[in-house]
Design a protein around this motif. Structure first.
Motif, PDB file in Angstrom:
ATOM      1  N   ALA A  83      -2.791  -1.020 -12.089  1.00 35.98           N
ATOM      2  CA  ALA A  83      -2.248  -0.675 -13.566  1.00 35.98           C
ATOM      3  C   ALA A  83      -2.888   0.573 -14.214  1.00 35.98           C
ATOM      4  CB  ALA A  83      -2.789  -1.926 -14.545  1.00 35.98           C
ATOM      5  N   ILE A  84      -4.265   0.712 -13.708  1.00 35.59           N
ATOM      6  CA  ILE A  84      -4.804   1.911 -14.103  1.00 35.59           C
ATOM      7  C   ILE A  84      -4.429   3.197 -13.262  1.00 35.59           C
ATOM      8  CG2 ILE A  84      -6.973   3.021 -14.955  1.00 35.59           C
ATOM      9  CD1 ILE A  84      -5.938   0.682 -16.527  1.00 35.59           C
ATOM     10  N   GLU A  85      -4.281   2.951 -11.873  1.00 32.41           N
ATOM     11  CA  GLU A  85      -3.826   3.828 -10.970  1.00 32.41           C
ATOM     12  C   GLU A  85      -2.306   4.265 -11.468  1.00 32.41           C
ATOM     13  OE1 GLU A  85      -4.171   2.254  -7.210  1.00 32.41           O
ATOM     14  OE2 GLU A  85      -6.310   3.262  -6.714  1.00 32.41           O
TER      15      GLU A  85
ATOM     16  N   ILE B  71       0.832  -1.119  -0.001  1.00 34.69           N
ATOM     17  CA  ILE B  71      -0.004  -0.144   0.052  1.00 34.69           C
ATOM     18  C   ILE B  71       0.940   1.159   0.013  1.00 34.69           C
ATOM     19  CG2 ILE B  71      -0.216   0.089   2.510  1.00 34.69           C
ATOM     20  CD1 ILE B  71      -3.079   0.723  -0.303  1.00 34.69           C
ATOM     21  N   ARG B  72       2.024   1.093   0.381  1.00 30.97           N
ATOM     22  CA  ARG B  72       3.115   2.322   0.477  1.00 30.97           C
ATOM     23  C   ARG B  72       3.200   2.927  -0.843  1.00 30.97           C
ATOM     24  NH1 ARG B  72       6.625   4.822   3.612  1.00 30.97           N
ATOM     25  NH2 ARG B  72       6.319   3.391   5.449  1.00 30.97           N
ATOM     26  N   SER B  73       2.968   2.035  -1.837  1.00 30.67           N
ATOM     27  CA  SER B  73       3.240   2.545  -3.202  1.00 30.67           C
ATOM     28  C   SER B  73       2.105   2.999  -4.086  1.00 30.67           C
ATOM     29  CB  SER B  73       3.951   1.585  -4.264  1.00 30.67           C
ATOM     30  OG  SER B  73       3.084   0.527  -4.458  1.00 30.67           O
ATOM     31  N   THR B  74       0.753   3.212  -3.288  1.00 34.23           N
ATOM     32  CA  THR B  74      -0.284   3.454  -4.003  1.00 34.23           C
ATOM     33  C   THR B  74      -0.262   4.962  -3.709  1.00 34.23           C
ATOM     34  OG1 THR B  74      -1.386   1.540  -3.456  1.00 34.23           O
ATOM     35  CG2 THR B  74      -2.934   3.595  -3.834  1.00 34.23           C
ATOM     36  N   TYR B  75      -0.442   5.710  -4.760  1.00 28.14           N
ATOM     37  CA  TYR B  75      -0.360   7.162  -4.691  1.00 28.14           C
ATOM     38  C   TYR B  75      -1.755   7.716  -4.246  1.00 28.14           C
ATOM     39  CZ  TYR B  75      -3.040   8.237  -9.030  1.00 28.14           C
ATOM     40  OH  TYR B  75      -4.014   8.386  -9.865  1.00 28.14           O
ATOM     41  N   SER B  76      -2.780   7.265  -4.326  1.00 29.23           N
ATOM     42  CA  SER B  76      -3.980   7.924  -3.766  1.00 29.23           C
ATOM     43  C   SER B  76      -4.852   6.854  -3.405  1.00 29.23           C
ATOM     44  CB  SER B  76      -4.617   8.567  -5.066  1.00 29.23           C
ATOM     45  OG  SER B  76      -5.842   9.105  -4.615  1.00 29.23           O
ATOM     46  N   VAL B  77      -5.278   6.903  -2.011  1.00 31.08           N
ATOM     47  CA  VAL B  77      -6.262   5.843  -1.306  1.00 31.08           C
ATOM     48  C   VAL B  77      -7.531   6.854  -1.141  1.00 31.08           C
ATOM     49  CG1 VAL B  77      -6.772   4.511   0.549  1.00 31.08           C
ATOM     50  CG2 VAL B  77      -4.365   4.696  -0.124  1.00 31.08           C
TER      51      VAL B  77
ATOM     52  N   GLN C  61      -8.560  -6.182   0.383  1.00 32.67           N
ATOM     53  CA  GLN C  61      -8.588  -4.828   0.403  1.00 32.67           C
ATOM     54  C   GLN C  61      -7.729  -4.262   1.804  1.00 32.67           C
ATOM     55  OE1 GLN C  61     -10.388  -2.892  -2.008  1.00 32.67           O
ATOM     56  NE2 GLN C  61     -10.103  -4.612  -2.896  1.00 32.67           N
ATOM     57  N   LEU C  62      -7.444  -2.935   1.691  1.00 30.59           N
ATOM     58  CA  LEU C  62      -6.709  -2.564   2.733  1.00 30.59           C
ATOM     59  C   LEU C  62      -7.670  -2.696   4.189  1.00 30.59           C
ATOM     60  CD1 LEU C  62      -4.550  -0.706   4.221  1.00 30.59           C
ATOM     61  CD2 LEU C  62      -5.839   1.167   3.271  1.00 30.59           C
TER      62      LEU C  62
ATOM     63  N   PRO D  93     -11.867   4.646   5.495  1.00 29.56           N
ATOM     64  CA  PRO D  93     -12.620   5.367   6.236  1.00 29.56           C
ATOM     65  C   PRO D  93     -11.913   6.582   6.902  1.00 29.56           C
ATOM     66  CG  PRO D  93     -13.223   3.215   6.471  1.00 29.56           C
ATOM     67  CD  PRO D  93     -12.110   3.141   5.514  1.00 29.56           C
ATOM     68  N   GLY D  94     -12.389   7.877   7.121  1.00 33.45           N
ATOM     69  CA  GLY D  94     -11.780   8.764   7.836  1.00 33.45           C
ATOM     70  C   GLY D  94     -11.212   9.724   6.888  1.00 33.45           C
ATOM     71  N   PHE D  95     -10.634   9.276   5.720  1.00 36.99           N
ATOM     72  CA  PHE D  95      -9.624   9.999   4.977  1.00 36.99           C
ATOM     73  C   PHE D  95     -10.350  10.079   3.428  1.00 36.99           C
ATOM     74  CE2 PHE D  95      -6.971   7.994   7.930  1.00 36.99           C
ATOM     75  CZ  PHE D  95      -6.192   9.287   8.303  1.00 36.99           C
ATOM     76  N   LYS D  96     -10.853  11.260   3.115  1.00 37.12           N
ATOM     77  CA  LYS D  96     -11.352  11.462   1.722  1.00 37.12           C
ATOM     78  C   LYS D  96     -10.364  10.968   0.786  1.00 37.12           C
ATOM     79  CE  LYS D  96     -13.867  14.591  -1.125  1.00 37.12           C
ATOM     80  NZ  LYS D  96     -14.449  16.093  -1.436  1.00 37.12           N
ATOM     81  N   ILE D  97      -9.125  11.537   1.013  1.00 39.64           N
ATOM     82  CA  ILE D  97      -8.056  11.081  -0.130  1.00 39.64           C
ATOM     83  C   ILE D  97      -6.700  11.220   0.736  1.00 39.64           C
ATOM     84  CG2 ILE D  97      -7.972  13.520  -1.043  1.00 39.64           C
ATOM     85  CD1 ILE D  97      -7.069  12.009  -3.761  1.00 39.64           C
ATOM     86  N   ILE D  98      -6.155  10.315   0.585  1.00 38.86           N
ATOM     87  CA  ILE D  98      -4.649  10.057   1.206  1.00 38.86           C
ATOM     88  C   ILE D  98      -3.820   9.275   0.459  1.00 38.86           C
ATOM     89  CG2 ILE D  98      -5.312   8.375   2.904  1.00 38.86           C
ATOM     90  CD1 ILE D  98      -3.715   9.836   5.040  1.00 38.86           C
ATOM     91  N   SER D  99      -2.538   9.669   0.444  1.00 42.27           N
ATOM     92  CA  SER D  99      -1.429   8.892   0.004  1.00 42.27           C
ATOM     93  C   SER D  99      -1.299   7.584   0.635  1.00 42.27           C
ATOM     94  CB  SER D  99      -0.159   9.512  -0.444  1.00 42.27           C
ATOM     95  OG  SER D  99       0.762   9.559   0.569  1.00 42.27           O
ATOM     96  N   GLY D 100      -0.899   6.457   0.002  1.00 44.32           N
ATOM     97  CA  GLY D 100      -0.665   5.092   0.540  1.00 44.32           C
ATOM     98  C   GLY D 100       0.498   5.280   1.582  1.00 44.32           C
TER      99      GLY D 100
END
Length: 317
Positions: A161-163, A47-53, A289-290, A57-64
């Motif tokens: 892939a698409i992310e 998950i560290r390499s996911t640029y957008s999570v 999933q996370l 819950p609790g975060f509308k958007i946050i980097s991995g």
């Protein structure tokens, strides 16, 4: 390797520090267990390499990276000990004895939580080793900046892939997505974004067969799976997202593993070995999933604590 290693008797060893392992560590610390988290790579897992999570819950958007850093800081503040630099060299998991030997110590644990996660599946071409890290990559966050104004190929059609393609479009001149099917498997919102990106070209029903280049990657040979026709595509870099391989090799012949390499365990995370639990993507389950990794980590820690308490009650009984 040390000849005589110090033996440490411990309540729990957590193997792996992704979201499942870190969640287990938070709970284990709050339950005052004597435990350690062992990790031989970066804390945080894939998950560290996911640029957008956007689905936690609790975060509308946050980097991995930001999210796992928060997990890590919370685990440490709760009292967890996390060792990133002591590689595991041997594991022995039995009902009556659990031994985890590292470069420095021999841990004798009452319980073990396996949270080793998974690793990227390599591109199945003979040149993969030649260009690995120098033309063939798996982490857009780590290596994307190397390809400013370059031609990039993305292999795969799922969320990763698409992310990855969307992130890489910040840097690339062109992006060609090579996918073995005639449709994408990613979330609809991601599909719409990538298909409307002017930098992106789709190559459907196809797979890469070879990679070429003198000293660096220059082009690839692609085969259409339906027509069997081949063509060459210019490429400075390839980013591969074709699935994951569970990291269970060290547990083979010691624990029940299914034919795909995942450890067999139900929702209680209990394996066939007494006192051994499994959490996260390495567990046999329908959804990875996370949030399900966090849930596994919670359950595994609670089950480990219950196992320890019940065992001690019986021995004192």
């Amino acid at each position: 390797m040390q000849v005589n290693k110090e033996e440490k008797y411990i309540d729990l060893v957590i193997i792996g520090s992704g979201p499942a392992g870190l969640t287990a560590a938070i709970y284990a610390a709050r339950m005052k267990l004597n435990f350690i988290v062992l990790e031989d790579e970066l804390v945080g897992g894939q998950i560290r390499s996911t640029y957008s999570v956007e689905n936690y819950p609790g975060f509308k958007i946050i980097s991995g990276q930001e999210l796992v850093d928060k997990f890590y800081e919370q685990a440490l503040s709760a009292g967890a000990t996390i060792d990133e630099f002591d590689n595991i060299v041997r594991v022995s998991l039995k009902d009556n004895e659990k031994i985890i030997e590292t470069d420095s110590f021999i841990y004798k644990a009452e319980t073990v939580i396996i949270a080793t996660g998974s690793q990227y599946r390599p591109l199945p071409i003979k040149e993969e080793a030649t260009y690995h890290g120098n033309g063939i990559h798996h982490c857009e966050l780590c290596d994307g900046e190397m390809y400013e104004d370059k031609d990039i190929i993305v292999v795969g059609g799922g969320n990763s892939a698409i992310e990855g393609a969307i992130f890489l479009s910040r840097y690339a001149k062109t992006i060609t997505i090579v996918h073995q099917f005639d449709n994408l498997q990613s979330e609809k919102s991601l599909q719409e974004e990538v298909l409307n990106n002017p930098k992106v070209t789709m190559v459907w029903d196809s797979e890469i067969r070879h990679a070429y280049g003198e000293g660096k990657l220059e082009e690839v040979l692609v085969e259409n799976l339906k027509t069997k026709e081949t063509s060459k595509i210019k490429a400075d870099g390839i980013f591969v997202y074709i699935g994951m391989i569970p990291k269970t090799k060290m547990f083979e012949d010691q624990i029940d593993i299914n034919k795909w390499g995942y450890i067999k365990a139900g929702e209680t995370t209990t394996t066939n070995v007494e006192g051994v639990f499994v959490a996260g993507d390495v567990r046999e389950k329908l959804f990875r999933q996370l949030t399900t990794a966090n849930a596994d980590g919670t359950v595994a820690a609670l089950m480990a604590e219950r196992y320890i308490v019940n065992k001690r009650r019986k021995s004192n009984g």
